[in-house]
Design a protein around this motif. Structure first.
Motif, PDB file in Angstrom:
ATOM      1  N   GLN A   1      82.355 167.943 -30.124  1.00  0.00           N
ATOM      2  CA  GLN A   1      83.733 167.481 -30.266  1.00  0.00           C
ATOM      3  C   GLN A   1      84.140 167.528 -31.735  1.00  0.00           C
TER       4      GLN A   1
ATOM      5  N   PRO B   1      91.137 159.915 -25.812  1.00  0.00           N
ATOM      6  CA  PRO B   1      90.347 161.095 -25.391  1.00  0.00           C
ATOM      7  C   PRO B   1      89.589 161.735 -26.552  1.00  0.00           C
ATOM      8  N   ASP B   2      90.140 161.652 -27.776  1.00  0.00           N
ATOM      9  CA  ASP B   2      89.440 162.291 -28.900  1.00  0.00           C
ATOM     10  C   ASP B   2      88.451 161.319 -29.529  1.00  0.00           C
TER      11      ASP B   2
ATOM     12  N   SER C   1      86.560 156.676 -20.720  1.00  0.00           N
ATOM     13  CA  SER C   1      87.567 157.738 -20.810  1.00  0.00           C
ATOM     14  C   SER C   1      87.235 158.733 -21.924  1.00  0.00           C
ATOM     15  N   ALA C   2      86.015 158.619 -22.444  1.00  0.00           N
ATOM     16  CA  ALA C   2      85.584 159.583 -23.462  1.00  0.00           C
ATOM     17  C   ALA C   2      84.090 159.793 -23.308  1.00  0.00           C
ATOM     18  N   PRO C   3      83.572 160.899 -23.791  1.00  0.00           N
ATOM     19  CA  PRO C   3      82.152 161.204 -23.636  1.00  0.00           C
ATOM     20  C   PRO C   3      81.271 160.200 -24.376  1.00  0.00           C
TER      21      PRO C   3
ATOM     22  N   VAL D   1      76.276 162.175 -22.306  1.00  0.00           N
ATOM     23  CA  VAL D   1      76.440 163.623 -22.488  1.00  0.00           C
ATOM     24  C   VAL D   1      75.207 164.222 -23.141  1.00  0.00           C
TER      25      VAL D   1
ATOM     26  N   GLN E   1      77.539 166.436 -17.441  1.00  0.00           N
ATOM     27  CA  GLN E   1      78.493 165.707 -18.267  1.00  0.00           C
ATOM     28  C   GLN E   1      79.302 166.660 -19.165  1.00  0.00           C
TER      29      GLN E   1
ATOM     30  N   ARG F   1      81.899 167.744 -17.016  1.00  0.00           N
ATOM     31  CA  ARG F   1      82.868 166.685 -16.735  1.00  0.00           C
ATOM     32  C   ARG F   1      83.882 166.570 -17.862  1.00  0.00           C
ATOM     33  N   TRP F   2      83.413 166.661 -19.095  1.00  0.00           N
ATOM     34  CA  TRP F   2      84.309 166.472 -20.246  1.00  0.00           C
ATOM     35  C   TRP F   2      84.845 167.792 -20.777  1.00  0.00           C
TER      36      TRP F   2
ATOM     37  N   LEU G   1      83.217 170.229 -22.171  1.00  0.00           N
ATOM     38  CA  LEU G   1      82.628 170.589 -23.466  1.00  0.00           C
ATOM     39  C   LEU G   1      81.830 171.880 -23.313  1.00  0.00           C
TER      40      LEU G   1
END
Lengths: 217, 627
Positions: free
Chosen positions: B177, B233-234, B265-267, B281, B323, B326-327, B329
């Motif tokens: 990220q 999210p970030d 709501s975030a990794p 993750v 994961q 899911r995100w 990435l």
């Protein structure tokens, strides 16, 4: 005398139109589709002239000209050309054409050319008539007189002729008198002239000439 | 399944039940000396597990160590395992009992090397070394240097240390990220949790400056969940451990993680590879496999009599493919050497050969198809090009023909023009006379109109002869029609060259499909050649014959014969080649263009000599279907 203008052209429409115009000059017109057509129905009278299209399929050009010169020697030949190239015109004139006309033809030019040709025709015809008259006179001579005529115009003296024909000088003198009367001439010179025009002496040898025209005369 | 093996250093006390934490008093005896090379029998190695056999940490590490040893010695090793079960029986009495039991058990089989898995096992063997394995070399693994220093281990006890570095976990998160703005660090309220949080604050002091950093601590589990649901999210979330929340409720860290991760709501990232499968993750840690390998390496060196010293077990990045998916990435952003779990084997991996085969076939097929398509496009382009060239050539040819025939056409034009003029002048003369005959005038006017039409047609034909095509004007028409129009154009030229032209046309319609102008050009080319070939023949013999007929059931044939000199036998084929000419003014293109045109319309053209002299050119064209 009726003058016939003979138009030889394979294009019927053009032939007809030209004919109509020529008729307005007061001449009789007859049209032909080709040279062969004309040769097949030669006119009785040679009074007039021929207007000939230079380019036609079949008999045309020099060949046709030769044939026409034999068949109708007195009829002047006027060529009609699409475009008067110098080469074509020269060739035509050399081969004995009297004149040539370039299509399309203006009435004035046509009239002039026809008139000239007819004048020429007339001269030719006059010459021919004269010869025919002379020929007719000559044909009145007896065979014996004919023999004497031929020898006299070749410059033989009476004595020589008498010797040649195995008779007397006196008889020859009588024949000569009759001959000159029948031909309507007054001198030997006239007799020679007639003989020449009728083609009886194509070959006058120098010694003969000398006999007629001795030195000092 | 409980787990707790690698343990963060600096940890002091523990509720010892499930974790590898126990407080014992370090006693140790002499560090004596080293086991040397074993001679005459297989070396003996004792693997000491701190808990029971179900614990993944020690069992994975032990299994790896066992395998490594067997492999390296080619099976020439005696392996023993003991499970101390210290989590369920932490009391001193049990420890003493175990020590006595093992001392007696191994009386005739004293181990040459003892491998202690984890801190409590290490403490146990160090304390009971004399009784159980007095001559053995002790190696250990499963904890860090900080813990080791608190154990006061003898100098000859050598370990494979595992150090945890939360900054490396953040490094992995950053790789995945790169655009993240927020950093959340989650830790529980237990002492161990707080220790973790303290060390994270130290280790992340620098790296966290790039983010809006928030430490979530001192919260109840529900509060953790509630906060997790609102992460922007970030965000990057680091989950350390939650052994207990602020309400005193106890958790296994991985269970707490699972609860939080379900709503996050975030990794989320974490420092234990056992977190994998619970919603993390990825992260960075020492894996149990590498732990086992490392400690087995120390044991082997010891058996070989080599001097050994403490080593660091290498850390690895790990990640969970589910994961990542899911995100959203990218797997390719992971650091090199990352251990990726739960990656669904790709089709490639499952059926590699088949896939290679299928792809190869499809690719080959695609390549061939692409090739063919390209070839087809090229061919179309080339055909278009060559057709355009041909049309241009034909037009050039038309112009040349028009030029050559222009004198004749001009002459032909003079016929109607001359007739019109004569007619008009005749009419004038007639009208000037007295009592003009109006019938004749009428006739004259009709003739003039007809001649005018004739002249117009000639000009029309000339224009047709010069008509330029930018593309083929396909029409179905009777071939005889074209023969007639060609004859009209040739008429004057033939007359000029004193060639008699005749046409022998089939009484039947001969429908063909082509461009009229083009076919007319073919006939004109052949016919003008024929006319030119007859200049040396006697005028009476110059004959051009155009003949059309049905050729079989499906073709029409046209022949053009002349009475010229004919064609030398050896030239019959080359005569259609470009630039072949016998005429000083010819371009040598007429026949080659004729051939190109005929072939364009699916026909064939050839030349021959006639028996009676002269040449004959023939071409056939397909008969158009409809009749």
């Amino acid at each position: 005398m009726e003058l016939f203008i003979h138009i030889i052209d394979d294009d019927a429409s053009f032939r007809t139109a030209l004919g109509r115009l020529v008729e307005t000059y007061g001449f009789r017109v007859s049209g032909y589709q080709s040279g062969e057509d004309f040769l097949a129905q030669l006119p009785e009278s040679e009074a007039g002239c021929i207007l000939l299209d230079l380019r036609m399929p079949g008999l045309s050009g020099p060949e046709l000209q030769d044939r026409l010169a034999q068949a109708v020697p007195l009829l002047p030949l006027v060529f009609l050309t699409g475009q008067g190239t110098i080469a074509a015109s020269v060739q035509a004139m050399k081969a004995g054409a009297d004149d040539f006309l370039e299509k399309p033809i203006s009435s004035k030019t046509l009239r002039d050319v026809i008139d000239r040709a007819l004048a020429h025709n007339e001269t030719k015809r006059a010459g021919r008539d004269q010869l025919q008259a002379l020929q007719a006179k000559l044909s009145n001579l007896t065979p014996r007189e004919m023999q004497v005529f031929d020898l006299v115009v070749r410059g033989r003296r009476n004595k020589q002729v008498a010797y040649d024909l195995n008779t007397s000088e006196r008889t020859i003198k009588a024949h000569r008198h009759n001959i000159m009367e029948k031909l309507g001439v007054a001198s030997i010179a006239e007799m020679v002239s007639i003989a020449e025009r009728l083609g009886r002496v194509q070959w006058i040898r120098p010694e003969t000439r000398a006999a007629f025209f001795p030195k000092g005369q | 399944m409980p787990f707790d093996a690698p343990v963060r250093s600096r940890r002091r006390a523990q509720n010892a039940v499930r974790f590898l934490v126990a407080i014992l008093i370090a006693i140790f005896l002499d560090g004596g000396s080293a086991a040397a090379e074993v001679v005459g029998r297989s070396p003996r190695v004792l693997l000491l597990h701190p808990y029971d056999e179900r614990l993944p940490a020690s069992s994975i590490a032990g299994e790896n160590a066992r395998n490594r040893l067997i492999e390296a010695t080619s099976g020439n090793v005696d392996l023993f395992s003991e499970f101390l079960d210290l989590s369920r029986f932490p009391e001193e009495a049990h420890i003493d009992r175990m020590a006595r039991y093992m001392a007696e058990k191994y009386v005739d089989h004293r181990p040459d090397v003892v491998i202690a898995l984890g801190e409590s096992a290490t403490r146990f063997i160090v304390n009971n070394r004399e009784a159980i394995a007095p001559d053995a070399k002790i190696v250990f693994c499963g904890f860090g240097r900080d813990s080791a220093s608190k154990l006061n281990l003898p100098a000859d006890v050598v370990g494979a240390f595992s150090e945890f570095d939360i900054a490396k976990t953040l490094e992995l998160a950053h790789a995945l990220q790169p655009d993240a703005k927020h950093l959340f660090i989650i830790g529980g309220s237990a002492a161990f949790d707080r220790t973790w949080l303290d060390s994270a604050r130290t280790d992340l002091a620098v790296a966290s400056k790039d983010y809006a950093t928030t430490y979530l601590e001192g919260l109840a589990i529900d509060e953790f969940v509630e906060r997790a649901a609102r992460f922007p999210p970030d965000s990057i979330v680091l989950f350390l451990t939650i052994l207990a929340d602020s309400t005193g409720r106890n958790f296994l860290p991985k269970d707490a993680l699972a609860i939080v991760a379900a709503k996050a709501s975030a990794p989320i990232y974490g420092p234990y590879d056992t977190y994998v499968g619970q919603g993390v993750v990825g992260g960075n840690s020492v894996t149990f496999e590498s732990l086992g390998n490392a400690v087995a390496g120390l044991a082997l060196d010891a058996l070989a009599g080599k001097p050994i010293t403490d080593i660091e077990v290498p850390q690895t990045f790990f990640a969970d493919a589910r994961q990542l998916k899911r995100w959203g990435l990218s797997e390719s952003s992971l650091p090199a050497e990352t251990a990726l779990s739960f990656r669904e084997p790709t089709l490639w991996e499952q059926h590699g050969d088949l896939v290679v085969g299928v792809i190869a076939v499809v690719a080959l097929q695609g390549l061939i198809i692409t090739g063919l398509l390209i070839e087809r496009r090229r061919r179309f382009a080339a055909e278009g090009e060559s057709r355009l060239r041909l049309l241009e050539l034909v037009h050039m040819n038309q112009s040349a023909t028009a030029g050559a025939l222009s004198a004749s056409i001009a002459h032909e034009l003079n016929q109607p023009l001359g007739a019109i003029r004569s007619n008009a002048e005749a009419a004038e003369a007639i009208l000037r006379g007295t009592a003009p005959d109006l019938n004749i005038i009428q006739q004259i006017l009709t003739d003039i109109r007809e001649d005018d039409e004739r002249a117009g047609n000639i000009i029309l034909r000339l224009r047709g002869l010069l008509k330029k095509r930018s593309e083929i004007d396909w029409q179905e028409f009777d071939l005889n029609e074209i023969v007639d129009s060609a004859l009209n154009i040739l008429h004057a030229e033939a007359a000029k060259k004193q060639v008699a032209v005749s046409a022998e046309q089939s009484g039947r319609r001969l429908p063909v499909r082509a461009d009229k102008v083009h076919l007319q050009q073919v006939i004109l080319n052949l016919a003008t050649n024929a006319i030119d070939a007859m200049v040396e023949a006697a005028t009476a013999d110059r004959k051009l014959v155009l003949h059309t007929t049905l050729h079989g059931d499906t073709k029409v044939e046209m022949s053009i014969s002349d009475t010229g000199r004919g064609i030398p036998k050896d030239r019959l084929n080359s005569i259609f080649d470009a630039f072949y000419t016998t005429k000083p003014t010819g371009t040598g293109l007429g026949l080659s263009i004729a051939r190109a045109i005929v072939e364009t319309y699916g026909g064939k053209i050839w030349a021959d000599n006639r028996v009676g002299g002269g040449a004959v050119f023939r071409f056939v064209l397909p008969l158009a279907e409809a009749t």
